[in-house]
Design a protein around this motif. Structure first.
Motif, PDB file in Angstrom:
ATOM      1  N   ALA A 112     103.541  11.767 -87.660  1.00 48.86           N
ATOM      2  CA  ALA A 112     103.723  11.487 -88.879  1.00 48.86           C
ATOM      3  C   ALA A 112     104.417  10.178 -89.001  1.00 48.86           C
ATOM      4  CB  ALA A 112     104.955  12.383 -89.649  1.00 48.86           C
ATOM      5  N   SER A 113     105.338   9.755 -87.969  1.00 52.23           N
ATOM      6  CA  SER A 113     105.727   8.371 -87.736  1.00 52.23           C
ATOM      7  C   SER A 113     104.876   7.296 -87.376  1.00 52.23           C
ATOM      8  CB  SER A 113     106.860   8.411 -86.708  1.00 52.23           C
ATOM      9  OG  SER A 113     107.867   9.220 -87.090  1.00 52.23           O
ATOM     10  N   PHE A 114     103.799   7.784 -86.809  1.00 51.99           N
ATOM     11  CA  PHE A 114     102.740   6.864 -86.330  1.00 51.99           C
ATOM     12  C   PHE A 114     101.933   6.597 -87.446  1.00 51.99           C
ATOM     13  CE2 PHE A 114      98.141   6.010 -85.395  1.00 51.99           C
ATOM     14  CZ  PHE A 114      98.251   4.960 -84.593  1.00 51.99           C
ATOM     15  N   ALA A 139     106.130   5.298 -83.623  1.00 54.95           N
ATOM     16  CA  ALA A 139     106.492   6.617 -83.634  1.00 54.95           C
ATOM     17  C   ALA A 139     107.635   7.016 -82.415  1.00 54.95           C
ATOM     18  CB  ALA A 139     104.956   7.090 -83.068  1.00 54.95           C
ATOM     19  N   ILE A 140     107.392   6.355 -81.519  1.00 53.42           N
ATOM     20  CA  ILE A 140     108.762   6.413 -80.490  1.00 53.42           C
ATOM     21  C   ILE A 140     109.993   6.106 -81.022  1.00 53.42           C
ATOM     22  CG2 ILE A 140     109.410   5.613 -78.287  1.00 53.42           C
ATOM     23  CD1 ILE A 140     106.598   5.181 -77.605  1.00 53.42           C
ATOM     24  N   ALA A 141     110.423   4.943 -81.705  1.00 53.20           N
ATOM     25  CA  ALA A 141     111.475   4.663 -82.202  1.00 53.20           C
ATOM     26  C   ALA A 141     111.893   5.452 -83.316  1.00 53.20           C
ATOM     27  CB  ALA A 141     111.324   3.275 -82.660  1.00 53.20           C
ATOM     28  N   ASN A 142     111.178   5.712 -84.156  1.00 50.76           N
ATOM     29  CA  ASN A 142     111.423   6.698 -85.427  1.00 50.76           C
ATOM     30  C   ASN A 142     111.717   7.906 -84.924  1.00 50.76           C
ATOM     31  OD1 ASN A 142     112.126   6.863 -88.214  1.00 50.76           O
ATOM     32  ND2 ASN A 142     110.129   8.232 -88.368  1.00 50.76           N
ATOM     33  N   THR A 143     111.007   8.682 -84.098  1.00 53.64           N
ATOM     34  CA  THR A 143     111.095   9.920 -83.531  1.00 53.64           C
ATOM     35  C   THR A 143     112.558  10.149 -82.877  1.00 53.64           C
ATOM     36  OG1 THR A 143     108.783  10.426 -83.775  1.00 53.64           O
ATOM     37  CG2 THR A 143     110.276  11.895 -82.433  1.00 53.64           C
ATOM     38  N   LEU A 144     112.901   8.988 -82.167  1.00 53.25           N
ATOM     39  CA  LEU A 144     113.935   9.095 -81.378  1.00 53.25           C
ATOM     40  C   LEU A 144     115.311   9.326 -82.342  1.00 53.25           C
ATOM     41  CD1 LEU A 144     115.807   8.595 -78.802  1.00 53.25           C
ATOM     42  CD2 LEU A 144     115.324   6.203 -79.172  1.00 53.25           C
ATOM     43  N   ALA A 159     122.384   5.874 -84.782  1.00 54.14           N
ATOM     44  CA  ALA A 159     120.970   6.435 -84.332  1.00 54.14           C
ATOM     45  C   ALA A 159     119.955   5.367 -84.745  1.00 54.14           C
ATOM     46  CB  ALA A 159     120.738   8.013 -84.803  1.00 54.14           C
ATOM     47  N   ALA A 160     120.178   4.890 -85.902  1.00 55.53           N
ATOM     48  CA  ALA A 160     119.099   3.810 -86.333  1.00 55.53           C
ATOM     49  C   ALA A 160     119.280   2.675 -85.709  1.00 55.53           C
ATOM     50  CB  ALA A 160     119.686   3.582 -87.981  1.00 55.53           C
ATOM     51  N   PHE A 161     120.647   2.388 -85.392  1.00 60.44           N
ATOM     52  CA  PHE A 161     120.486   1.125 -84.276  1.00 60.44           C
ATOM     53  C   PHE A 161     119.863   1.141 -83.270  1.00 60.44           C
ATOM     54  CE2 PHE A 161     122.617  -0.807 -80.674  1.00 60.44           C
ATOM     55  CZ  PHE A 161     122.533  -2.214 -80.907  1.00 60.44           C
ATOM     56  N   LEU A 162     120.083   2.410 -82.568  1.00 59.12           N
ATOM     57  CA  LEU A 162     119.302   2.700 -81.180  1.00 59.12           C
ATOM     58  C   LEU A 162     117.815   2.896 -81.479  1.00 59.12           C
ATOM     59  CD1 LEU A 162     119.882   3.336 -78.396  1.00 59.12           C
ATOM     60  CD2 LEU A 162     119.922   5.720 -78.740  1.00 59.12           C
ATOM     61  N   GLY A 163     117.535   3.321 -82.702  1.00 54.86           N
ATOM     62  CA  GLY A 163     115.867   3.247 -82.892  1.00 54.86           C
ATOM     63  C   GLY A 163     115.341   1.906 -82.947  1.00 54.86           C
ATOM     64  N   ALA A 164     116.094   1.217 -83.804  1.00 56.34           N
ATOM     65  CA  ALA A 164     115.719  -0.273 -84.032  1.00 56.34           C
ATOM     66  C   ALA A 164     115.565  -1.219 -82.487  1.00 56.34           C
ATOM     67  CB  ALA A 164     116.675  -0.927 -85.000  1.00 56.34           C
TER      68      ALA A 164
END
Length: 188
Positions: A112-114, A139-144, A159-164
């Motif tokens: 879904a993220s992809f 997909a990797i960053a948003n799922t994380l 979590a948003a910072f870590l994803g970004a």
């Protein structure tokens, strides 16, 4: 005026589609939360990102102009969305939790993220190969990000910072290998 009109039209179309579907099949009122998604197309991602980059390089004039432009768009979209919701008596609630196992949720979030990031990248006229690359990064960053929030590992902002940060690091790695512009990899 164009922005306000486009947001109003998108919101009204969503509400009309929801009500038409509700006449044929009984929908859960929680589907009203998708109303927010009807106006997401106006969020100015590039001006936000480039304003931050300009400000970090101390190019205050360009950075502040882009930031002001982005903030104006968000304020207009928010006010129009709120006004339409009031006029049609829409009171969206939060989404219901899904009755899925953690593994199934994880496995569904990846594609879904992809797809979301791939589609967003295509809207910016990326080549299909570049959009697919960006889709994998997203997909990797948003799922994380979603997994960290769901399992209360950290607050949503962290979590948003870590994803970004993950998206940025992956984009730097890909840029070095494939030569795509970093901003084309990180913004979508």
């Amino acid at each position: 005026a164009c922005l306000a009109t486009s947001v109003a039209v998108a919101c009204v179309i969503y509400v009309m589609a929801l009500r038409l579907l509700n006449m044929g099949i009984s929908l859960n009122p929680r589907h009203e939360a998708g109303y927010i998604g009807a106006m997401l197309f106006v969020i100015p991602g590039f001006p936000f990102i480039t304003s931050g980059l300009d400000l970090s390089k101390l190019d205050m004039r360009s950075g502040l102009e882009r930031l002001a432009y982005a903030v104006m768009i968000i304020i207009v979209a928010t006010l129009v969305g709120w006004l339409v919701a009031m006029l049609v008596h829409l009171k969206p609630e939060n989404f219901e939790p899904l009755a899925l196992s953690p593994l199934m949720l994880f496995l569904l979030r990846l594609p879904a993220s992809f797809c979301g990031v791939f589609g967003f990248s295509i809207m910016f006229n990326s080549t299909p190969k570049m959009a697919a690359t960006v889709g994998v990064i997203g997909a990797i960053a948003n799922t994380l990000r979603l997994e960290l929030v769901d399992y209360n590992v950290m607050p949503a902002g962290a979590a948003a910072f870590l994803g970004a940060l993950t998206a940025g690091i992956l984009a730097s790695f890909v840029r070095d290998r494939l030569g795509y512009p970093r901003i084309s990899l990180t913004v979508p």
